[in-house]
Motif scaffolding. Structure first.
Motif, PDB file in Angstrom:
ATOM      1  N   GLN A 142      37.581  30.073  56.803  1.00 27.11           N
ATOM      2  CA  GLN A 142      37.662  30.558  55.436  1.00 27.11           C
ATOM      3  C   GLN A 142      38.370  31.904  55.446  1.00 27.11           C
ATOM      4  OE1 GLN A 142      33.745  31.310  54.021  1.00 27.11           O
ATOM      5  NE2 GLN A 142      34.411  32.063  52.033  1.00 27.11           N
ATOM      6  N   CYS A 143      39.284  32.094  54.514  1.00 22.38           N
ATOM      7  CA  CYS A 143      39.966  33.379  54.384  1.00 22.38           C
ATOM      8  C   CYS A 143      39.042  34.329  53.618  1.00 22.38           C
ATOM      9  CB  CYS A 143      41.278  33.204  53.641  1.00 22.38           C
ATOM     10  SG  CYS A 143      42.214  34.733  53.501  1.00 22.38           S
ATOM     11  N   VAL A 144      38.739  35.481  54.218  1.00 21.68           N
ATOM     12  CA  VAL A 144      37.848  36.458  53.584  1.00 21.68           C
ATOM     13  C   VAL A 144      38.534  37.804  53.375  1.00 21.68           C
ATOM     14  CG1 VAL A 144      35.723  35.385  54.412  1.00 21.68           C
ATOM     15  CG2 VAL A 144      36.854  37.097  55.819  1.00 21.68           C
ATOM     16  N   GLY A 145      39.800  37.868  53.659  1.00 20.07           N
ATOM     17  CA  GLY A 145      40.548  39.116  53.514  1.00 20.07           C
ATOM     18  C   GLY A 145      41.964  38.811  53.072  1.00 20.07           C
ATOM     19  N   LEU A 146      42.895  39.550  53.597  1.00 19.01           N
ATOM     20  CA  LEU A 146      44.304  39.334  53.278  1.00 19.01           C
ATOM     21  C   LEU A 146      44.810  38.103  54.007  1.00 19.01           C
ATOM     22  CD1 LEU A 146      45.581  43.012  53.591  1.00 19.01           C
ATOM     23  CD2 LEU A 146      45.087  41.742  51.491  1.00 19.01           C
ATOM     24  N   ALA A 147      45.410  37.197  53.263  1.00 21.74           N
ATOM     25  CA  ALA A 147      45.925  35.962  53.859  1.00 21.74           C
ATOM     26  C   ALA A 147      47.311  36.199  54.456  1.00 21.74           C
ATOM     27  CB  ALA A 147      46.015  34.878  52.796  1.00 21.74           C
TER      28      ALA A 147
ATOM     29  N   ASP B 236      45.083  25.413  52.934  1.00 18.10           N
ATOM     30  CA  ASP B 236      44.959  25.306  51.482  1.00 18.10           C
ATOM     31  C   ASP B 236      45.753  26.446  50.856  1.00 18.10           C
ATOM     32  OD1 ASP B 236      43.786  26.066  48.824  1.00 18.10           O
ATOM     33  OD2 ASP B 236      42.608  24.253  49.222  1.00 18.10           O
ATOM     34  N   SER B 237      46.716  26.109  50.027  1.00 19.27           N
ATOM     35  CA  SER B 237      47.610  27.135  49.476  1.00 19.27           C
ATOM     36  C   SER B 237      46.929  28.061  48.470  1.00 19.27           C
ATOM     37  CB  SER B 237      48.833  26.489  48.828  1.00 19.27           C
ATOM     38  OG  SER B 237      48.432  25.642  47.775  1.00 19.27           O
ATOM     39  N   SER B 238      45.836  27.629  47.860  1.00 14.99           N
ATOM     40  CA  SER B 238      45.181  28.505  46.888  1.00 14.99           C
ATOM     41  C   SER B 238      44.116  29.399  47.518  1.00 14.99           C
ATOM     42  CB  SER B 238      44.576  27.683  45.747  1.00 14.99           C
ATOM     43  OG  SER B 238      43.616  26.792  46.248  1.00 14.99           O
ATOM     44  N   SER B 239      43.301  28.840  48.418  1.00 15.54           N
ATOM     45  CA  SER B 239      42.235  29.644  49.025  1.00 15.54           C
ATOM     46  C   SER B 239      42.617  30.192  50.396  1.00 15.54           C
ATOM     47  CB  SER B 239      40.965  28.806  49.183  1.00 15.54           C
ATOM     48  OG  SER B 239      41.152  27.805  50.167  1.00 15.54           O
ATOM     49  N   HIS B 240      43.696  29.664  50.978  1.00 14.85           N
ATOM     50  CA  HIS B 240      44.182  30.043  52.310  1.00 14.85           C
ATOM     51  C   HIS B 240      43.192  29.689  53.416  1.00 14.85           C
ATOM     52  CE1 HIS B 240      47.602  31.976  50.475  1.00 14.85           C
ATOM     53  NE2 HIS B 240      46.761  32.564  49.639  1.00 14.85           N
TER      54      HIS B 240
END
Length: 68
Positions: free
Chosen positions: A9-14, A35-39
């Motif tokens: 899961q992306c939790v910072g800068l993608a 995932d392009s929206s949530s990274h």
């Protein structure tokens, strides 16, 4: 050969490009879907060539966390 999956899961800068480069350089990574929206990223890997711990270490920075 046993194919397994791990999710982050992306939790910072993608930084999708850097993540693709890092994961693509690891032997045993079979596929990655970002995932392009949530990274968030799902990684399929051959567990006879690489471990989940090694993949996690590759992305172990403030921006990504492993899903359990």
């Amino acid at each position: 050969m046993s194919i397994k999956q791990i999710a982050f899961q992306c939790v910072g800068l993608a930084d999708d490009d850097a993540m693709k480069t890092q994961l693509g350089a690891l032997p045993g990574v079979v596929e990655m879907n970002i995932d392009s929206s949530s990274h968030a990223v799902d990684v399929r890997y051959d567990d006879t060539r690489i471990s989940a711990i090694r993949i996690e270490a590759c992305l172990n920075n403030p921006n990504y966390r492993m899903h359990s």
